[in-house]
Design an enzyme around this catalytic site. Sequence first.
Site, PDB file in Angstrom:
ATOM      1  N   ASN A   9      56.480  43.717  29.660  1.00  0.00           N
ATOM      2  CA  ASN A   9      56.902  43.066  30.910  1.00  0.00           C
ATOM      3  C   ASN A   9      56.330  41.651  30.918  1.00  0.00           C
ATOM      4  O   ASN A   9      55.133  41.471  31.112  1.00  0.00           O
ATOM      5  CB  ASN A   9      56.370  43.884  32.098  1.00  0.00           C
ATOM      6  CG  ASN A   9      56.611  43.189  33.427  1.00  0.00           C
ATOM      7  OD1 ASN A   9      57.428  42.262  33.512  1.00  0.00           O
ATOM      8  ND2 ASN A   9      55.904  43.635  34.462  1.00  0.00           N
ATOM      9  N   TRP A  10      57.201  40.683  30.727  1.00  0.00           N
ATOM     10  CA  TRP A  10      56.735  39.289  30.630  1.00  0.00           C
ATOM     11  C   TRP A  10      56.439  38.686  31.995  1.00  0.00           C
ATOM     12  O   TRP A  10      55.902  37.585  32.082  1.00  0.00           O
ATOM     13  CB  TRP A  10      57.785  38.425  29.918  1.00  0.00           C
ATOM     14  CG  TRP A  10      57.946  38.718  28.457  1.00  0.00           C
ATOM     15  CD1 TRP A  10      57.502  39.832  27.783  1.00  0.00           C
ATOM     16  CD2 TRP A  10      58.585  37.895  27.484  1.00  0.00           C
ATOM     17  NE1 TRP A  10      57.840  39.743  26.461  1.00  0.00           N
ATOM     18  CE2 TRP A  10      58.505  38.562  26.243  1.00  0.00           C
ATOM     19  CE3 TRP A  10      59.230  36.655  27.535  1.00  0.00           C
ATOM     20  CZ2 TRP A  10      59.042  38.035  25.067  1.00  0.00           C
ATOM     21  CZ3 TRP A  10      59.758  36.135  26.367  1.00  0.00           C
ATOM     22  CH2 TRP A  10      59.662  36.819  25.146  1.00  0.00           C
ATOM     23  N   LYS A  11      56.858  39.346  33.054  1.00  0.00           N
ATOM     24  CA  LYS A  11      56.671  38.835  34.424  1.00  0.00           C
ATOM     25  C   LYS A  11      57.258  37.420  34.522  1.00  0.00           C
ATOM     26  O   LYS A  11      58.222  37.112  33.831  1.00  0.00           O
ATOM     27  CB  LYS A  11      55.199  38.871  34.830  1.00  0.00           C
ATOM     28  CG  LYS A  11      54.532  40.203  34.503  1.00  0.00           C
ATOM     29  CD  LYS A  11      53.228  40.376  35.185  1.00  0.00           C
ATOM     30  CE  LYS A  11      52.551  41.620  34.647  1.00  0.00           C
ATOM     31  NZ  LYS A  11      51.500  42.110  35.501  1.00  0.00           N
ATOM     32  N   HIS A  97      58.003  48.119  40.295  1.00  0.00           N
ATOM     33  CA  HIS A  97      56.731  47.587  39.781  1.00  0.00           C
ATOM     34  C   HIS A  97      55.834  47.277  40.983  1.00  0.00           C
ATOM     35  O   HIS A  97      56.305  46.805  42.020  1.00  0.00           O
ATOM     36  CB  HIS A  97      56.989  46.331  38.949  1.00  0.00           C
ATOM     37  CG  HIS A  97      55.770  45.887  38.198  1.00  0.00           C
ATOM     38  ND1 HIS A  97      54.754  45.183  38.798  1.00  0.00           N
ATOM     39  CD2 HIS A  97      55.388  46.096  36.908  1.00  0.00           C
ATOM     40  CE1 HIS A  97      53.800  44.977  37.901  1.00  0.00           C
ATOM     41  NE2 HIS A  97      54.162  45.518  36.746  1.00  0.00           N
ATOM     42  N   GLU A  99      53.971  44.910  41.685  1.00  0.00           N
ATOM     43  CA  GLU A  99      54.031  43.532  42.209  1.00  0.00           C
ATOM     44  C   GLU A  99      55.229  43.370  43.129  1.00  0.00           C
ATOM     45  O   GLU A  99      55.193  42.594  44.080  1.00  0.00           O
ATOM     46  CB  GLU A  99      54.060  42.530  41.042  1.00  0.00           C
ATOM     47  CG  GLU A  99      52.690  42.439  40.384  1.00  0.00           C
ATOM     48  CD  GLU A  99      52.695  42.097  38.904  1.00  0.00           C
ATOM     49  OE1 GLU A  99      53.708  41.584  38.402  1.00  0.00           O
ATOM     50  OE2 GLU A  99      51.662  42.371  38.245  1.00  0.00           O
ATOM     51  N   GLU A 169      51.194  53.236  36.705  1.00  0.00           N
ATOM     52  CA  GLU A 169      50.450  51.984  36.595  1.00  0.00           C
ATOM     53  C   GLU A 169      49.494  51.847  37.780  1.00  0.00           C
ATOM     54  O   GLU A 169      49.900  51.383  38.854  1.00  0.00           O
ATOM     55  CB  GLU A 169      51.418  50.800  36.621  1.00  0.00           C
ATOM     56  CG  GLU A 169      52.397  50.784  35.480  1.00  0.00           C
ATOM     57  CD  GLU A 169      52.859  49.366  35.207  1.00  0.00           C
ATOM     58  OE1 GLU A 169      52.597  48.875  34.117  1.00  0.00           O
ATOM     59  OE2 GLU A 169      53.441  48.747  36.110  1.00  0.00           O
ATOM     60  N   GLY A 175      46.581  43.718  35.088  1.00  0.00           N
ATOM     61  CA  GLY A 175      46.180  42.314  34.961  1.00  0.00           C
ATOM     62  C   GLY A 175      44.716  42.079  35.289  1.00  0.00           C
ATOM     63  O   GLY A 175      44.289  40.935  35.450  1.00  0.00           O
ATOM     64  N   SER A 215      46.478  46.897  31.746  1.00  0.00           N
ATOM     65  CA  SER A 215      45.521  46.310  30.798  1.00  0.00           C
ATOM     66  C   SER A 215      45.470  47.023  29.445  1.00  0.00           C
ATOM     67  O   SER A 215      44.401  47.158  28.848  1.00  0.00           O
ATOM     68  CB  SER A 215      44.122  46.230  31.424  1.00  0.00           C
ATOM     69  OG  SER A 215      44.162  45.399  32.571  1.00  0.00           O
ATOM     70  N   GLY A 236      51.852  44.339  30.153  1.00  0.00           N
ATOM     71  CA  GLY A 236      52.063  43.030  30.773  1.00  0.00           C
ATOM     72  C   GLY A 236      51.526  41.923  29.874  1.00  0.00           C
ATOM     73  O   GLY A 236      52.150  41.540  28.890  1.00  0.00           O
TER      74      GLY A 236
HETATM   75  C1  PEP Z   1      52.405  45.364  34.016  1.00  0.00           C
HETATM   76  O1  PEP Z   1      52.748  44.262  34.383  1.00  0.00           O
HETATM   77  O2  PEP Z   1      53.179  46.306  34.155  1.00  0.00           O
HETATM   78  C2  PEP Z   1      51.075  45.534  33.415  1.00  0.00           C
HETATM   79  C3  PEP Z   1      50.684  46.731  33.069  1.00  0.00           C
HETATM   80  O3  PEP Z   1      50.308  44.399  33.224  1.00  0.00           O
HETATM   81  P1  PEP Z   1      48.954  44.252  32.339  1.00  0.00           P
HETATM   82  O4  PEP Z   1      49.227  44.951  31.039  1.00  0.00           O
HETATM   83  O5  PEP Z   1      48.770  42.785  32.184  1.00  0.00           O
HETATM   84  O6  PEP Z   1      47.859  44.900  33.108  1.00  0.00           O
END
Ligand code: PEP
Length: 252
Positions: A9-11, A97, A99, A169, A175, A215, A236
């Site tokens: 997931n590049w966000k 998600h 976010e 998640e 993050g 993470s 992410g």
């Molecule tokens: C995500 O955005 O779904 C995610 C798990 O981010 P990260 O790996 O940066 O924690």
Amino acid sequence: MRKMIVAGNWKMNTSVDEGIELIKQLKELISKHDTSAKEVITFPPFTHLWEFGKQLSESQIFLGAQNFCYEPKGAFTGEISATMLKSCGCNYVLIGHSERRQYFNESNELLAKKLNTAIENELLPIYCCGESLEEREAANHFKIIEKQINEGVFHLNENNFKKVVIAYEPIWAIGTGKTASPEQAQEIHNFIRSMIEKKYDKSIAENTSILYGGSVKASNAKEIFAKADIDGGLIGGASLKPEEFNNIINSI
Ligand code: PEP
């Protein structure tokens, strides 16, 4: 047998040019090994999808979108429909998600509508769920996840449910550099699988892919993916580094 999946997931990161460079590097790295036993998916920003659809058409990398609108078309300024995503070559969509739940107030009810639209348009949904730190500290995490899945997903009939991938998640691990321990993640994955078995049946539960996100890095992926109910990851930050992401893919 359920699918093992590694999804990036590049966000809201990278310009189109930067994205093209990054996907070229990833394609090159991935082409050096056999990924037939797993599915690799990339979720770039909307602006990249058309070009990526062309770049990835002959590759082992599937394309997905981070969001879309549940309405089919019309006066919804700024929105993107499922058919538009299909026309760019998307196979997958992310739904729910944290976010989007947190910053854009997406409710389980809205996510249930998105899930229906994705399935009607033959886009495979990855439905995200997970608790906040306060919810975990108050020992409410099982209840929260149960509600997110009951209200967002369990209206689907068996046939449609089989198309869904779930991603657990924990918000406190996204993050932040904090990862749920493999045991904490396994406990929730097992809980989700048993919910699916109760709602549908054992065979459907056994065949549902449940990903972990929060993470994940090359250094912890192997240990997490080794757990019985963890079928890969939603990544992410680390998905923006081709070598790191490639190493995560190789951890399965
Ligand atoms: C995500 O955005 O779904 C995610 C798990 O981010 P990260 O790996 O940066 O924690």
